[in-house]
Design an enzyme around this catalytic site. Structure first.
Site, PDB file in Angstrom:
ATOM      1  N   GLU A  45      80.879  55.382  11.601  1.00  0.00           N
ATOM      2  CA  GLU A  45      82.297  55.174  11.297  1.00  0.00           C
ATOM      3  C   GLU A  45      82.575  53.745  10.815  1.00  0.00           C
ATOM      4  O   GLU A  45      83.340  52.997  11.431  1.00  0.00           O
ATOM      5  CB  GLU A  45      83.153  55.480  12.530  1.00  0.00           C
ATOM      6  CG  GLU A  45      83.050  56.916  12.984  1.00  0.00           C
ATOM      7  CD  GLU A  45      83.973  57.248  14.154  1.00  0.00           C
ATOM      8  OE1 GLU A  45      84.366  56.326  14.894  1.00  0.00           O
ATOM      9  OE2 GLU A  45      84.281  58.439  14.334  1.00  0.00           O
ATOM     10  N   GLU A  97      81.454  65.131  14.616  1.00  0.00           N
ATOM     11  CA  GLU A  97      81.867  64.880  16.002  1.00  0.00           C
ATOM     12  C   GLU A  97      83.201  65.564  16.243  1.00  0.00           C
ATOM     13  O   GLU A  97      84.122  65.451  15.433  1.00  0.00           O
ATOM     14  CB  GLU A  97      82.097  63.382  16.246  1.00  0.00           C
ATOM     15  CG  GLU A  97      80.877  62.512  16.254  1.00  0.00           C
ATOM     16  CD  GLU A  97      81.249  61.060  16.565  1.00  0.00           C
ATOM     17  OE1 GLU A  97      82.324  60.802  17.137  1.00  0.00           O
ATOM     18  OE2 GLU A  97      80.461  60.173  16.197  1.00  0.00           O
TER      19      GLU A  97
HETATM   20  C1  GAL Z   1      84.100  58.463  17.599  1.00  0.00           C
HETATM   21  C2  GAL Z   1      82.836  57.644  17.690  1.00  0.00           C
HETATM   22  C3  GAL Z   1      81.991  58.055  18.885  1.00  0.00           C
HETATM   23  C4  GAL Z   1      82.846  58.146  20.116  1.00  0.00           C
HETATM   24  C5  GAL Z   1      83.986  59.098  19.852  1.00  0.00           C
HETATM   25  C6  GAL Z   1      84.896  59.281  21.039  1.00  0.00           C
HETATM   26  O1  GAL Z   1      85.063  57.874  16.810  1.00  0.00           O
HETATM   27  O2  GAL Z   1      82.045  57.781  16.533  1.00  0.00           O
HETATM   28  O3  GAL Z   1      80.953  57.114  19.061  1.00  0.00           O
HETATM   29  O4  GAL Z   1      83.343  56.890  20.415  1.00  0.00           O
HETATM   30  O5  GAL Z   1      84.761  58.601  18.807  1.00  0.00           O
HETATM   31  O6  GAL Z   1      85.910  60.219  20.761  1.00  0.00           O
END
Ligand code: GAL
Length: 679
Positions: free
Chosen positions: A156, A309
Site C-alpha cells: 500500500e 486483503e
Molecule cells: C491494510 C494493510 C494491512 C493491515 C490491514 C488492516 O491496509 O495492508 O497490513 O494493516 O490494513 O486492516
C-alpha cells in the site's frame, strides 16, 4: 500490454483463496499447524513477508533466510502457493538509526520516527539501495522455488515526504514536465501574489505558507509524489522481472486512495490487487465497494483482479470496529467476484498475539477453529472450488463513469466556490446506476470511449484540450454523455479555460454558465422536471441555453425559471448537462431520460438491496444475485439458467428465486449480449 504469462490466473487457475501470512510471528510448530489448517480452509495462496525486513535482515547485510526457506517448503508440501513480498514497507530499526536520511519528513518539517511502518523517504538513495538489495536477494533465493506464484512489491505505497532530497527530485521532475523555469512560471501563474521564480533554487516543495498554497504547485506535488513512489515500485519490479521473467509482479492498492494515481500504476504491474475494508457500520458501504471493484476491473481493461486483503470480520483501526454479521463476509466476497475478482484473500491468516493489530480479525481467530468466523472461512473456501469456470471471465458494460486522480486533486483545491468532495460526488453518480443494476466500467477521459453508449462525467473540473476534442468526437459519432456542474473549467495546470464557463465544454453542452452559485448546506431549491418536482442543493449554475433544450427548471430561489439541466443533441449523440446536485429522486428521474436516450438497460430488475451483476465468458454468462438488504427478496430470474452454488436448476420461464438477507445466487445461462434496452 501485459504479457499473458504474467496473468496470475494462468499460474493459479480457478478462484484463488488465501491471505497474508506472517510466519515470523510464530514458531515452527505453529507453521505446521497453519499449513494443515490452510488446507482445511481451501487456502491456495498466501502473501508472505510483507513486513519481514527485520526478521530477514536483523542487522546490515546479515541475511537470515533459514526460517523462510522452511516456511516456503512447508507451504509447498501442503500445496499452497506463495505471493512473496519484498519488505520495503517497514524498514528495520538499524537502517533508520545508521542512516537517518531514510526517514521521511512531514509537511511541517518534522522527521518521522521508527516504531510503526511506511517510515521511509522515497527519494533516499540509501533506502532505495537497501530495499532493492533485499528484493534482489529474495528473487535470487526463491525465484525457482516451486511455491512461488507472484511477487508482491511493498505494501500500500502511501508515504509522502518533504525533505531536501525530495525537494531536489521535485525540481528535476518539474524541469522534465515543464521544460524550463519560464514555462513553469507560466503554468503555475506565479505573477499572482509575486511568486515569480528567477532561479530553480527558489522552487521548493509546498511547505507550510502564510496563506493559501499555490494550487498549481500543490497539484504538481501530488503528481510528483505518486510518480516518486511509482519509481520505487518500478525499480523493484524490474529487478524481479530480470531474475524471474515469468512471475507476475504487483502491489496492493487501497480503496479511494488519493496519494497515488492508480491509473498510471496499474499500467506498470501485471495484475491489479485491492485491499478493502467496507465498514459494517455503514449501511451503504457495499455500494462504494462496488464502485472500487469496477474501478479495479477497469484499470487493466477488464482483466481479472485480486481482492488482496479484506477482513474476515472486524478490523482494529477505527474507533468502533463492528463485526461482520453472519453471511456478510461471504456476501462481500461474492460481490468482489461478481465485479471481476479472481482472488479472495484476507488480512490475515492467523490473528497476531501482539502489536498494533492484535484485535484485527483473521481467517483463524485467537479463539481458534471453534468459531463462527473459522466456519465461514472454511465454508467459503469450499464453495469457491465450485466456481472454477468463472475465473477469467469478465464484465461487459455499455456505460462508463469517469474517475480521475488528477481531477480529484485539482477539484478539491483551495479557494473554490465551495468545498466539494470528489468521492461523494462520484458516488452520487454511481449509486443510482448501481441501484438499477447497470453494468459500469470506470475510465478516465483519456480512455478509448468507442465501445460505450453512455459516459457519465461527474464534475470533471480539469479538462485538457485533447480530452475535450475526444469527447466531442465521441458525441458527434453517436455517443451519449452526462456531465455535471464544475466541469471543463480549468486546463491541466489549473488555469481557467478562457471564453466563459465551462470553457472546455462550450461547444458541447449547448449553453453556457454565467456564474457559479454554491448553496449553503441547509438550503435546497426546487426543480421541475417533466411535469414533476424534485429538489437540489450544493450548487447552481446560472445557465443560459445556446442550442440545447431545457430538461429541468428551477421553480424557486433567485434562479427561478432558469435552466437546471440542459439536453443538447450534437451530431448523432446527446449531451446532458446537469448544473446542480439533484436529490436521489431527481437523479433517478434524470437518468430515466438519459438511459432511455442511450438505450441502456439493466442486467436484471431486482428488488431494492439486491444487486445483479454479470460476468461473461466463452461458455456462458454468470449472473450474480446478491442480497445486501435486511429482508428476504423474491426475484424473477431469467429462463434457462442453472444455479451454480447449490447445483439446483433454478429456472423455468418466470421462475422466482427467493434470496434470504445476505444470500447469494450465481446463475449460469447462455452467453448474453451487453444489456441493451433495444433488445
Ligand atoms: C491494510 C494493510 C494491512 C493491515 C490491514 C488492516 O491496509 O495492508 O497490513 O494493516 O490494513 O486492516
Amino acid at each position: 500490454m501485459t504479457n499473458p504469462i504474467h496473468n496470475f490466473t494462468a499460474r493459479l487457475p480457478g478462484i484463488v483463496y488465501g491471505g497474508d501470512y506472517n510466519p515470523d510471528q510464530w514458531t515452527r510448530e505453529t507453521w505446521l499447524e497453519d499449513a494443515a489448517l490452510m488446507r482445511q480452509a481451501g487456502v491456495r495462496l498466501v502473501s508472505v513477508g510483507v513486513f519481514s525486513w527485520s526478521s530477514l535482515e536483523p542487522a546490515d547485510g546479515q541475511l537470515e533466510f533459514g526460517w523462510l526457506d522452511e516456511v516456503m517448503d512447508i507451504l509447498h508440501e501442503h500445496g499452497i502457493s506463495v505471493n512473496l513480498s519484498t519488505p520495503n514497507a517497514a524498514p528495520p530499526p538499524w537502517l533508520a538509526t545508521e542512516h537517518p536520511e531514510v526517514l521521511p519528513t512531514n509537511r511541517e518539517g518534522r522527521k518521522i520516527a521508527i516504531g510503526s511502518r511506511a517510515h521511509f523517504c522515497p527519494s533516499s538513495a540509501v533506502y532505495r539501495e537497501r530495499s532493492q538489495k533485499i528484493a534482489r536477494a529474495l528473487a535470487e533465493r526463491y525465484g525457482n522455488h516451486p511455491a512461488l506464484a507472484m511477487w508482491h512489491i511493498g505494501n500500500e505505497y502511501h508515504t509522502q515526504c518533504f525533505c531536501d532530497q525530495c525537494g531536489a527530485r521535485f525540481r528535476d521532475w518539474l524541469l522534465d514536465r515543464h521544460g524550463s523555469l519560464e514555462v513553469l512560471n507560466e503554468h503555475w501563474g506565479t505573477t499572482f501574489w509575486s511568486q515569480r521564480y528567477s532561479d530553480w533554487s527558489q522552487v521548493d516543495l509546498p511547505k507550510p505558507v502564510m496563506g493559501n498554497v499555490n494550487p498549481a504547485r500543490e497539484l504538481d506535488f501530488k503528481r510528483f509524489s505518486s510518480e516518486l513512489l511509482l519509481d520505487c515500485f518500478r525499480e523493484e519490479r524490474d529487478i524481479m522481472r530480470a531474475i524471474t521473467p515469468e512471475i507476475p509482479v504487483l502491489t496492493n492498492f487501497m480503496r479511494f486512495f488519493p496519494g497515488a494515481d492508480y491509473t498510471r500504476w496499474a499500467a506498470e504491474e501485471d495484475a491489479v490487487a485491492l485491499d478493502i475494508y467496507p465498514n459494517p457500520a455503514d449501511a451503504e458501504s457495499h455500494i462504494t465497494a462496488a464502485f472500487n471493484y469496477d474501478l479495479m476491473r477497469s484499470l487493466k481493461g477488464g482483466q481479472p483482479w485480486l481482492m488482496m486483503e479484506q477482513a474476515s470480520s472486524a478490523v482494529s483501526q477505527w474507533p468502533l470496529n463492528l463485526v461482520k454479521k453472519p453471511g456478510r463476509m461471504r456476501l462481500g466476497s461474492f460481490q468482489a467476484i461478481a465485479h471481476g475478482a479472481d482472488a479472495v484473500m484476507f488480512f490475515q491468516w492467523r490473528a497476531s498475539r501482539y502489536g498494533q493489530e492484535k484485535f484485527h480479525s483473521a481467517m483463524l481467530p485467537h479463539s481458534g477453529t471453534d468459531t463462527r468466523t473459522w466456519q465461514e472461512v472454511v465454508d467459503l473456501g469450499q464453495e469457491l472450488t465450485q466456481l472454477e469456470e468463472i475465473a477469467g471471465t469478465t464484465a461487459e458494460a455499455a456505460v462508463a463513469i469517469v474517475w480521475d486522480w488528477e481531477n480529484w486533486w485539482a477539484m478539491e483545491g483551495v479557494a473554490h466556490p465551495t468545498k466539494l468532495s470528489y468521492v461523494d460526488i462520484v458516488t452520487r453518480h454511481f449509486t443510482p446506476l448501481w441501484r438499477r443494476n447497470i453494468a459500469t466500467d470506470v475510465i478516465t477521459l483519456d480512455a478509448d470511449m468507442s465501445g460505450y453508449r453512455l459516459i457519465v462525467i461527474p464534475n470533471s473540473y480539469v479538462l485538457s484540450e485533447a480530452q475535450a476534442e475526444q469527447l466531442s468526437a465521441y458525441v458527434r459519432s453517436g455517443g451519449h454523455v452526462l456531465i455535471s456542474f464544475f466541469s471543463g473549467v480549468v486546463d491541466e495546470h489549473d488555469r481557467v479555460i478562457p471564453g466563459g464557463y465551462p470553457g472546455g465544454l462550450l461547444s458541447l453542452i449547448g449553453g453556457r454558465v454565467r456564474e457559479f452559485s454554491p448553496l449553503p448546506s441547509d438550503e435546497r431549491v426546487r426543480v421541475e422536471m417533466r411535469g414533476s418536482e424534485t429538489d437540489a442543493g450544493l450548487w447552481q449554475d446560472d445557465l443560459v441555453t445556446d442550442g440545447a433544450t431545457v430538461l429541468a427548471t428551477y421553480t424557486d430561489g433567485y434562479l427561478e425559471g432558469e435552466a437546471a439541466i440542459l439536453r443538447h443533441e450534437l451530431g448523432d449523440g446527446v449531451v446532458t448537462y446537469l448544473g446542480t446536485q439533484l436529490s436521489e429522486t431527481g437523479m433517478d428521474r434524470m437518468l430515466d431520460t438519459v438511459l432511455a436516450d442511450a438505450q441502456v438497460a439493466a442486467v436484471l430488475e431486482t428488488p431494492a438491496g439486491v444487486e445483479a451483476v454479470e460476468r461473461h465468458g466463452p461458455e456462458g454468462s454468470y449472473l450474480f444475485l446478491l442480497n445486501h438488504g435486511q429482508h428476504s427478496a423474491e426475484i424473477t430470474v431469467p429462463p434457462g439458467a442453472a444455479e451454480l452454488l447449490s447445483g439446483r436448476v433454478a429456472v423455468v420461464a418466470g421462475d422466482t428465486l427467493t434470496l434470504e438477507p445476505a444470500a447469494v445466487a450465481v446463475l449460469k445461462r447462455d452467453r448474453q449480449p451487453v444489456a441493451d434496452s433495444r433488445a
